[in-house]
Design an enzyme around this catalytic site. Structure first.
Site, short mmCIF file in Angstrom:
data_model
loop_
_atom_site.label_atom_id
_atom_site.label_comp_id
_atom_site.label_asym_id
_atom_site.label_seq_id
_atom_site.Cartn_x
_atom_site.Cartn_y
_atom_site.Cartn_z
N ASP A 171 -3.44 16.48 29.50
CA ASP A 171 -2.43 17.46 29.89
C ASP A 171 -1.05 17.06 29.38
O ASP A 171 -0.52 16.02 29.77
CB ASP A 171 -2.40 17.57 31.42
CG ASP A 171 -1.34 18.52 31.94
OD1 ASP A 171 -0.88 19.38 31.15
OD2 ASP A 171 -1.00 18.42 33.12
N SER A 195 0.75 21.97 39.06
CA SER A 195 1.78 22.27 38.09
C SER A 195 3.11 22.46 38.83
O SER A 195 3.47 21.63 39.66
CB SER A 195 1.40 23.50 37.25
OG SER A 195 2.16 23.55 36.07
N HIS A 246 -4.87 19.93 32.48
CA HIS A 246 -3.94 20.40 33.49
C HIS A 246 -4.65 20.81 34.78
O HIS A 246 -5.51 21.70 34.78
CB HIS A 246 -3.18 21.60 32.92
CG HIS A 246 -1.90 21.92 33.61
ND1 HIS A 246 -0.87 21.03 33.73
CD2 HIS A 246 -1.47 23.06 34.21
CE1 HIS A 246 0.13 21.59 34.36
NE2 HIS A 246 -0.20 22.82 34.68
#
Length: 504
Positions: free
Chosen positions: A447, A180, A472
């Site tokens: 995601d 991320s 994710h």
């Protein structure tokens, strides 16, 4: 300097005993769940193994407060963890980059990178991001202090830390890992400090800063359709949203909404920000589940990991549960129960009160205030309802999100500041046109953040790994027997590529 040093000592003594003052901070805010975008690794198959192993202790690195001002001689203590279990002299250094939440030492024992470390005899470290977790560079989170919170300062922290570590021990190479926002940091560190890092894995990394991130809800819409191709799930959400709009126009309707959605307060239809926040909060129930659908975070502290897109769409398409509004409320009730919440907050002013708190023992200090500041000053990433193709209505538009910067941090944080910050970030790092080598960009199709990531190879040495059906940072979590073949293949490609980097 003496006062600042005394502050550091006091802080280091107290932070282990911090108790957060509870207030209203949404479970999902700007795409970030409480605790950060990357959850703790672990799975039911690993629980027994972990319970018999000790977590590595906190260690502290003396870090410069401002790397870009040579006249500023202030320092602070930054937390990190190490694991030398697999290390053999001359092996590589693997660095797990901390992000917008508390650095979890469980990552030192679990996760795909630990498998890679075992294969390549790596020394593992994890450096906590400044201003998150226990890494407190300043006495509080005032705006004057938050000016030291930026991705550039975080990258400089990494550079200083790695340089110092390499001066004390010999490593064949350095490989960085992140998921991320830390995934972006992993790529940017390779871009900015190529002499310090020989390869980077940038999982689910949003490289494009953008003010109005409309694609987020479009991916959520696609994810729901992947479970119910007929669109019945999406249609039910859309119908429920329309019913809410109608019910908001009458006192009787508002009272019904308060009851069925277990709202903490009465609805005042004249407070537009409350209405926007209500719509956004209900959409957030779906956003969080989609973003982490079927990942392997089911470990102590991770909640609602058994709730999937299938669960939500199963509810939304079940007529025995009532009309679409009642089903939408059932989803909300399911999440409230999973997170042990008595009622659903939605009052905008209550959220502002919590997000304005500057104390390290406030609920927003777990990362909500800091991440909001970074969105206002670097990336934006605002998941507005302005997209046409999504079922959650259009009542939390981009202005609702940008206004929060001024409402939380002061009037100077206006739209022009946000737009300028986003432009600067993209200019500084290159956005999706980044010129880089020896980087892997894994992304999952489920995601929503993949819409801002690298989905096609940039060049033969900067490759995209697009994993259909995963969410994710799925490639970062421990492997399980339930992993789909495409995820297994992606992890192997990452592992093999790291080996190529280490041999070259």
């Amino acid at each position: 300097m003496e006062k600042f040093g005394a502050y550091i000592i006091t802080t280091c003594l107290l932070i282990c005993f911090t108790v957060y003052i509870e207030a209203y901070v949404p479970r999902m805010i700007r795409g970030r769940p409480r605790g950060g975008l990357l959850g703790a690794p672990g799975h039911k198959h690993h629980r027994k193994n972990l319970e018999t192993r000790e977590l590595p202790p906190d260690q502290w690195y003396t870090q410069k407060l401002d790397h870009f001002n040579g006249a500023d001689g202030r320092y602070w203590q930054q937390r990190y963890f190490t694991n030398d279990t697999f290390y053999k002299p001359g092996g590589p250094l693997f660095v797990q980059i901390g992000g917008e939440g508390t650095a979890d030492p469980i990552w030192m024992l679990e996760g795909a990178w630990i498998d890679y470390a075992q294969r390549y005899n790596a020394y593992c470290v994890q450096l906590e991001h400044r201003f998150y977790g226990k890494s407190h560079p300043t006495p509080d989170l005032s705006v004057d202090n938050l000016k030291y919170l930026s991705s550039e300062q975080a990258l400089a922290d990494l550079a200083a830390f790695i340089t110092d570590l390499k001066s004390k021990q010999t490593f064949s190479s350095v490989i960085t890992f992140g998921g991320s926002y830390p995934g972006s940091l992993s790529a940017w560190f390779r871009l900015k400090y190529p002499h310090l890092v020989q390869g980077a894995v940038a999982s689910s990394a949003p490289l494009l800063a953008i003010v109005n991130f409309t694609a987020y809800l479009q991916v959520v819409d696609d994810a729901l359709r992947s479970v119910v191709p007929s669109g019945a799930c999406n249609d039910a959400v859309s119908t429920a949203t329309s019913t809410i709009s109608t019910d908001l126009t009458t006192l009787e309707g508002r009272q019904k909404l308060k009851k069925v959605f277990q709202l903490c307060d009465d609805i005042d239809p004249n407070i537009k920000t409350d209405i926007s926040n209500l719509y956004s909060t209900l959409a957030g129930n779906f956003e969080g589940v989609v973003q982490y659908n079927k990942d392997n975070r089911a470990f102590e502290g991770a909640k609602a990991t058994n709730i999937t897109i299938d669960t939500l769409c199963g509810i939304m398409t079940d007529p025995s549960l009532g009309d679409p509004l009642q089903r939408y409320a059932e989803v909300n009730a399911l999440l409230l129960k999973a997170y042990s919440q008595d009622c659903q907050d939605f009052k905008y002013d209550k959220m502002l009160d919590s997000m304005r708190a500057t104390s390290w023992n406030s609920s927003a200090s777990e990362g909500g205030r800091q991440w909001t500041y970074q969105t206002c000053t670097e990336f934006a990433f605002y998941q507005s309802s302005d997209a046409t193709n999504q079922p959650f209505g259009h009542d939390f538009p981009i202005d609702f999100w940008t206004q929060q910067c001024a409402d939380i941090f002061g009037a100077s944080f206006n739209n022009t500041v946000i737009e300028t910050a986003v432009k600067r970030s993209n200019t500084d790092y290159g956005a999706l046109g980044i010129q880089i080598t020896r980087v892997l960009f894994p992304n999952g199709s489920i995601d929503p953040w993949h819409a801002l990531g690298v989905l096609e190879d940039l060049n033969p040495e900067a490759r995209a790994i697009f994993i259909n059906g995963t969410a994710h940072c799925a490639n970062m979590y421990p492997s399980t027997p339930e992993d789909p073949p495409q995820l297994v293949t992606a992890r192997k490609e990452i592992s093999d590529t790291i080996g190529q980097w280490l041999r070259s």
